[in-house]
Design a protein around this motif. Structure first.
Motif, PDB file in Angstrom:
ATOM      1  N   TRP A   1       0.848  -1.201   0.000  1.00  7.98           N
ATOM      2  CA  TRP A   1       0.000   0.000   0.000  1.00  7.98           C
ATOM      3  C   TRP A   1       0.871   1.234   0.000  1.00  7.98           C
ATOM      4  CZ3 TRP A   1      -5.410   0.521   0.036  1.00  7.98           C
ATOM      5  CH2 TRP A   1      -6.097  -0.688  -0.030  1.00  7.98           C
TER       6      TRP A   1
ATOM      7  N   TYR B 184      -3.125   6.716  -1.339  1.00  6.91           N
ATOM      8  CA  TYR B 184      -4.443   6.430  -0.776  1.00  6.91           C
ATOM      9  C   TYR B 184      -5.062   7.697  -0.170  1.00  6.91           C
ATOM     10  CZ  TYR B 184      -8.125   4.415   2.058  1.00  6.91           C
ATOM     11  OH  TYR B 184      -9.346   4.144   2.609  1.00  6.91           O
TER      12      TYR B 184
ATOM     13  N   GLY C 198      -8.575  -3.325   9.678  1.00  5.03           N
ATOM     14  CA  GLY C 198      -8.140  -2.805   8.383  1.00  5.03           C
ATOM     15  C   GLY C 198      -8.025  -1.295   8.476  1.00  5.03           C
ATOM     16  N   CYS C 199      -7.327  -0.869   9.527  1.00  6.11           N
ATOM     17  CA  CYS C 199      -7.308   0.563   9.888  1.00  6.11           C
ATOM     18  C   CYS C 199      -6.479   1.403   8.934  1.00  6.11           C
ATOM     19  CB  CYS C 199      -6.757   0.739  11.295  1.00  6.11           C
ATOM     20  SG  CYS C 199      -5.031   0.182  11.429  1.00  6.11           S
ATOM     21  N   GLY C 200      -5.677   0.761   8.084  1.00  7.59           N
ATOM     22  CA  GLY C 200      -4.861   1.512   7.134  1.00  7.59           C
ATOM     23  C   GLY C 200      -3.908   2.459   7.836  1.00  7.59           C
TER      24      GLY C 200
ATOM     25  N   LEU D 104      -8.754   7.125  10.506  1.00  8.68           N
ATOM     26  CA  LEU D 104     -10.064   7.220  11.146  1.00  8.68           C
ATOM     27  C   LEU D 104      -9.952   7.267  12.670  1.00  8.68           C
ATOM     28  CD1 LEU D 104     -11.992   4.759   8.829  1.00  8.68           C
ATOM     29  CD2 LEU D 104     -11.661   7.221   8.582  1.00  8.68           C
TER      30      LEU D 104
ATOM     31  N   SER E  45      -0.579  -4.126   6.583  1.00  5.53           N
ATOM     32  CA  SER E  45       0.368  -3.374   5.759  1.00  5.53           C
ATOM     33  C   SER E  45       1.359  -2.615   6.641  1.00  5.53           C
ATOM     34  CB  SER E  45      -0.393  -2.382   4.870  1.00  5.53           C
ATOM     35  OG  SER E  45       0.503  -1.388   4.395  1.00  5.53           O
TER      36      SER E  45
ATOM     37  N   MET F 259       1.258   1.152   5.838  1.00  2.29           N
ATOM     38  CA  MET F 259       0.102   1.874   6.403  1.00  2.29           C
ATOM     39  C   MET F 259       0.276   2.031   7.920  1.00  2.29           C
ATOM     40  SD  MET F 259      -1.996   2.824   4.032  1.00  2.29           S
ATOM     41  CE  MET F 259      -3.558   2.546   3.206  1.00  2.29           C
TER      42      MET F 259
ATOM     43  N   ALA G  58      -1.509  -7.459  11.792  1.00  4.22           N
ATOM     44  CA  ALA G  58      -2.151  -8.785  11.752  1.00  4.22           C
ATOM     45  C   ALA G  58      -3.022  -8.894  10.510  1.00  4.22           C
ATOM     46  CB  ALA G  58      -3.003  -8.999  13.001  1.00  4.22           C
ATOM     47  N   ASP G  59      -3.305 -10.137  10.134  1.00  4.70           N
ATOM     48  CA  ASP G  59      -4.205 -10.432   9.016  1.00  4.70           C
ATOM     49  C   ASP G  59      -5.636 -10.410   9.557  1.00  4.70           C
ATOM     50  OD1 ASP G  59      -5.770 -11.594   7.063  1.00  4.70           O
ATOM     51  OD2 ASP G  59      -4.416 -13.272   6.700  1.00  4.70           O
ATOM     52  N   ILE G  60      -6.476  -9.557   9.018  1.00  6.31           N
ATOM     53  CA  ILE G  60      -7.836  -9.455   9.553  1.00  6.31           C
ATOM     54  C   ILE G  60      -8.689 -10.693   9.213  1.00  6.31           C
ATOM     55  CG2 ILE G  60      -7.851  -6.938   9.695  1.00  6.31           C
ATOM     56  CD1 ILE G  60      -9.446  -6.851   7.092  1.00  6.31           C
TER      57      ILE G  60
ATOM     58  N   ASN H 250     -13.894  -0.135   7.981  1.00  8.92           N
ATOM     59  CA  ASN H 250     -14.257   0.719   6.844  1.00  8.92           C
ATOM     60  C   ASN H 250     -13.366   0.398   5.650  1.00  8.92           C
ATOM     61  OD1 ASN H 250     -15.842   3.114   5.919  1.00  8.92           O
ATOM     62  ND2 ASN H 250     -13.786   3.922   5.561  1.00  8.92           N
ATOM     63  N   ALA H 251     -14.005  -0.070   4.578  1.00  6.37           N
ATOM     64  CA  ALA H 251     -13.301  -0.280   3.297  1.00  6.37           C
ATOM     65  C   ALA H 251     -12.153  -1.272   3.421  1.00  6.37           C
ATOM     66  CB  ALA H 251     -12.797   1.053   2.737  1.00  6.37           C
ATOM     67  N   ALA H 252     -12.368  -2.361   4.135  1.00  5.36           N
ATOM     68  CA  ALA H 252     -11.281  -3.331   4.299  1.00  5.36           C
ATOM     69  C   ALA H 252     -11.717  -4.787   4.077  1.00  5.36           C
ATOM     70  CB  ALA H 252     -10.658  -3.185   5.689  1.00  5.36           C
TER      71      ALA H 252
ATOM     72  N   TRP I 275     -11.479  -7.069   0.852  1.00  2.98           N
ATOM     73  CA  TRP I 275     -10.210  -7.613   0.376  1.00  2.98           C
ATOM     74  C   TRP I 275     -10.091  -9.100   0.673  1.00  2.98           C
ATOM     75  CZ3 TRP I 275      -7.229  -5.064  -2.915  1.00  2.98           C
ATOM     76  CH2 TRP I 275      -7.377  -3.683  -3.009  1.00  2.98           C
ATOM     77  N   LEU I 276     -10.897  -9.596   1.601  1.00  6.27           N
ATOM     78  CA  LEU I 276     -10.828 -11.018   1.963  1.00  6.27           C
ATOM     79  C   LEU I 276     -11.749 -11.832   1.080  1.00  6.27           C
ATOM     80  CD1 LEU I 276     -11.184 -10.892   5.863  1.00  6.27           C
ATOM     81  CD2 LEU I 276      -9.073 -10.895   4.506  1.00  6.27           C
TER      82      LEU I 276
HETATM   83  C1  LIG Z   1      -8.852   0.838   1.481  1.00  6.69           C
HETATM   84  S1  LIG Z   1      -7.812   0.723   2.903  1.00  6.69           S
HETATM   85  C2  LIG Z   1      -8.898   1.294   4.194  1.00  6.69           C
HETATM   86  C3  LIG Z   1      -8.163   1.933   5.326  1.00  6.69           C
HETATM   87  C4  LIG Z   1      -9.039   2.588   6.408  1.00  6.69           C
HETATM   88  N1  LIG Z   1      -9.930   1.609   7.014  1.00  6.69           N
HETATM   89  C5  LIG Z   1      -9.849   3.701   5.803  1.00  6.69           C
HETATM   90  O1  LIG Z   1     -11.068   3.598   5.735  1.00  6.69           O
HETATM   91  O2  LIG Z   1      -9.271   4.718   5.397  1.00  6.69           O
HETATM   92  C6  LIG Z   1      -7.828  -1.027   3.141  1.00  6.69           C
HETATM   93  C7  LIG Z   1      -6.908  -1.497   4.244  1.00  6.69           C
HETATM   94  O3  LIG Z   1      -7.198  -2.869   4.495  1.00  6.69           O
HETATM   95  C8  LIG Z   1      -5.993  -3.520   4.770  1.00  6.69           C
HETATM   96  N2  LIG Z   1      -6.141  -4.941   4.502  1.00  6.69           N
HETATM   97  C9  LIG Z   1      -6.537  -5.547   3.369  1.00  6.69           C
HETATM   98  N3  LIG Z   1      -6.511  -6.880   3.518  1.00  6.69           N
HETATM   99  C10 LIG Z   1      -6.080  -7.116   4.786  1.00  6.69           C
HETATM  100  C11 LIG Z   1      -5.844  -8.292   5.538  1.00  6.69           C
HETATM  101  N4  LIG Z   1      -6.066  -9.518   5.035  1.00  6.69           N
HETATM  102  N5  LIG Z   1      -5.414  -8.153   6.804  1.00  6.69           N
HETATM  103  C12 LIG Z   1      -5.201  -6.926   7.350  1.00  6.69           C
HETATM  104  N6  LIG Z   1      -5.416  -5.782   6.686  1.00  6.69           N
HETATM  105  C13 LIG Z   1      -5.844  -5.878   5.408  1.00  6.69           C
HETATM  106  C14 LIG Z   1      -4.973  -2.878   3.866  1.00  6.69           C
HETATM  107  O4  LIG Z   1      -3.654  -3.084   4.311  1.00  6.69           O
HETATM  108  C15 LIG Z   1      -5.420  -1.425   3.891  1.00  6.69           C
HETATM  109  O5  LIG Z   1      -4.724  -0.686   4.841  1.00  6.69           O
END
Ligand SMILES: C[S@@+](CC[C@H](N)C(=O)[O-])C[C@H]1O[C@@H](n2cnc3c(N)ncnc32)[C@H](O)[C@@H]1O
Length: 256
Positions: free
Chosen positions: A3, A8, A38-40, A44, A63, A66, A82-84, A99-101, A104-105
């Motif tokens: 990332w 972003y 998935g706090c990026g 937030l 990440s 991030m 950690a892996d969410i 939010n917005a995470a 990805w799973l």
């Molecule tokens: C689009 S960003 C959103 C960040 C923040 N939540 C926001 O709203 O601004 C997505 C985030 O999800 C995280 N992410 C995606 N897949 C993930 C996983 N399997 N485990 C942990 N984090 C993950 C990414 O690293 C990224 O920081």
């Protein structure tokens, strides 16, 4: 995928709107613990701490880029690498916010159920927002560029054509398991500035995973192909700004 927090956060204002709307619909009054899954870049954290200043806030993300930005910008919160998809809290949290995470799973639907039942305290809240703009040109042009270019064999196995299901699918999944369930969609009319801003927007999120799989001239050619398609789909208005409607799905589930 890696990332790029700077890319972003170029659209931090637009990306913040759904985060605020999601937060506004959470009924939990004074949670002791809040997790931002998935706090990026931790962007937030101020929003969550302003609503619940007494809460212990933990951001979780996989990440390192991030999280490095999050730790620098928001020393008042705790951040965990950690892996969410696999993360488990030491004890369940009163609010799990994402939010917005979770989109990805692969298989996030079952993960949402698991989070509600295992990561949230009884009476607590799981709040999720995921983009659902995948049929719009911003994302359909990614699919077209992949399918119609020499990089197809490399990229197509990683395509997910409908990563987020329609709202009713989540309702059917969660309805029997919650004390209260709110699900809705909002389409935001985003007004962007700059040259080809929709391409810049997706380059900070969904497009990046495909760019990262290519190198050198091939990566440049793929990005140029996508940029050409998306510019044609979102021509600028007379004043130079670009209208970019973006649909998002929201789930607020209170555990029994
Ligand atoms: C689009 S960003 C959103 C960040 C923040 N939540 C926001 O709203 O601004 C997505 C985030 O999800 C995280 N992410 C995606 N897949 C993930 C996983 N399997 N485990 C942990 N984090 C993950 C990414 O690293 C990224 O920081």
């Amino acid at each position: 995928m890696s990332w790029d927090p700077a890319q972003y956060l170029r659209f931090a204002g637009e990306r913040m709107r759904p985060a605020v709307d999601l937060l506004a619909r959470i009924g939990t009054v004074s949670p002791a613990s809040v997790v931002d899954l998935g706090c990026g870049a931790g962007n937030l954290a101020p929003l969550l701490l302003a609503r619940w200043p007494q809460a212990r806030l933990t951001g979780v993300d996989s990440s390192p880029e991030m999280l490095a930005r999050a730790r620098t910008d928001h020393p008042g919160a705790f951040f965990e690498l950690a892996d969410i998809g696999a993360w488990r809290p030491h004890v369940p949290a009163d609010v799990v916010y994402s939010n917005a995470a979770l989109h990805w799973l692969v298989g996030h639907e079952q993960r949402i159920v698991q989070l509600l039942e295992e990561a949230v305290t009884p009476g607590g809240t799981l709040a999720v927002q995921m983009p659902r703009n995948f049929a719009a040109p911003s994302h359909a042009c990614i699919v077209e560029a992949i399918e119609q270019g020499p990089w197809r064999a490399k990229l197509e196995p990683h395509l997910r054509r409908e990563p987020v299901a329609p709202p009713a699918a989540y309702w059917r999944l969660l309805e029997g398991r919650t004390a209260e369930l709110q699900i809705w969609e909002t389409e935001y009319l985003q007004v962007l500035v700059g040259e080809n801003p929709v391409a810049e927007y997706t380059k900070g999120s969904w497009l990046k995973q495909f760019l990262d799989r290519l190198e050198g001239a091939e990566r440049t050619a793929f990005e140029a192909d996508y940029r050409r398609r998306v510019l044609a789909a979102y021509p600028p208005e007379a004043d130079g700004r670009t209208l970019f409607p973006f649909r998002r799905l929201f789930i607020v589930a209170r555990r029994r």
